[in-house]
Write a protein that holds these residues in place. Structure first.
Motif, PDB file in Angstrom:
ATOM      1  N   GLY A  71      -0.911   1.785   4.517  1.00  0.00           N
ATOM      2  CA  GLY A  71       0.368   2.165   3.922  1.00  0.00           C
ATOM      3  C   GLY A  71       1.450   2.398   4.966  1.00  0.00           C
ATOM      4  N   PRO A 122      -2.534  -1.007  -5.018  1.00  0.00           N
ATOM      5  CA  PRO A 122      -1.716   0.213  -5.076  1.00  0.00           C
ATOM      6  C   PRO A 122      -1.591   0.866  -6.451  1.00  0.00           C
ATOM      7  N   PRO A 129       0.836  -1.205   0.000  1.00  0.00           N
ATOM      8  CA  PRO A 129       0.000   0.000   0.000  1.00  0.00           C
ATOM      9  C   PRO A 129       0.869   1.253   0.000  1.00  0.00           C
ATOM     10  N   GLN A 142      -2.234   5.716   1.649  1.00  0.00           N
ATOM     11  CA  GLN A 142      -3.474   4.960   1.589  1.00  0.00           C
ATOM     12  C   GLN A 142      -3.582   4.062   2.817  1.00  0.00           C
TER      13      GLN A 142
END
Length: 209
Positions: A73, A165, A66, A70
């Motif tokens: 992440g 992603p 990620p 996000q």
């Protein structure tokens, strides 16, 4: 006749033993990069410094973590950071990339498998639910590991709306230098929190005496 054949076999064996035993080593040196990690940018990109002082941007092959901005992440970045930051690691180099790669535009990077203390970290990131298997990857091993992590609901798989992603990057482009700066800022926060926690623990210890 048999004695001559026996002497020939012995001579051949001795000659083979006299061949340079290290012939395979140049291949190893050429395809492995050993360096110390200086900054973890995301769950699959980091900077490391070679013994000669050269800084390398490394992308972990076959996985997609990620993005730092996000969901999951930062968790993915922190997991990787806790594992390899400031440590000496080895990278089995897959390729030296010169072409553009989405958000890391105009930044050359080394593509490879990351090993730390014999652990294949690429696979471990997927196993712990901090990365997807790269959709361009056809390796059944990576896909099987992802399937298992998904089944157990590890990491990002707790989010039923987890976004791949590459799709997130297309919708939310971000400059490499901005990502690098964001990682540095978050690392500074981590270090400040650790210092504060250490100070609190020290105060409690003194109070309890």
């Amino acid at each position: 006749m048999k004695g001559w054949i026996a002497r020939f076999v012995v001579a051949l064996s001795i000659a083979s033993c006299m061949l340079p035993a290290a012939q395979a080593r140049p291949w190893t040196r050429q395809n492995y990069l050993t360096c110390r990690v200086t900054l973890v940018i995301s769950g699959n990109f980091f900077l490391c410094e070679s013994a000669n002082g050269r800084e390398n941007l490394v992308r972990m092959a076959d996985i997609e973590a990620p993005e730092p901005t996000q969901p999951y992440g930062e968790e993915a970045r922190r997991y990787l950071r806790d594992l390899i930051w400031q440590n000496k690691i080895s990278i089995k180099v897959r390729d030296q990339k010169d072409e553009k790669y989405e958000k890391y535009e105009n930044n050359n990077y080394v593509l490879g498998e990351l090993y730390y203390r014999k652990l294949n970290v690429n696979r471990e990131m997927i196993r712990q639910g901090y990365a997807w298997a790269n959709r361009k990857n056809t390796s059944s091993i990576y896909l099987r590991i992802e399937r298992d992590a998904h089944s157990f609901g590890f990491g990002l798989w707790r989010d039923v709306d987890a976004q791949y992603p590459a799709e997130f990057r297309r919708e939310n482009p971000m400059d490499f230098e901005d990502l690098k700066k964001l990682a540095q800022e978050r690392d500074e926060q981590i270090e400040n929190e650790a210092t504060s926690q250490k100070s609190r623990n020290s105060s409690k210890a003194q109070t309890s005496r």
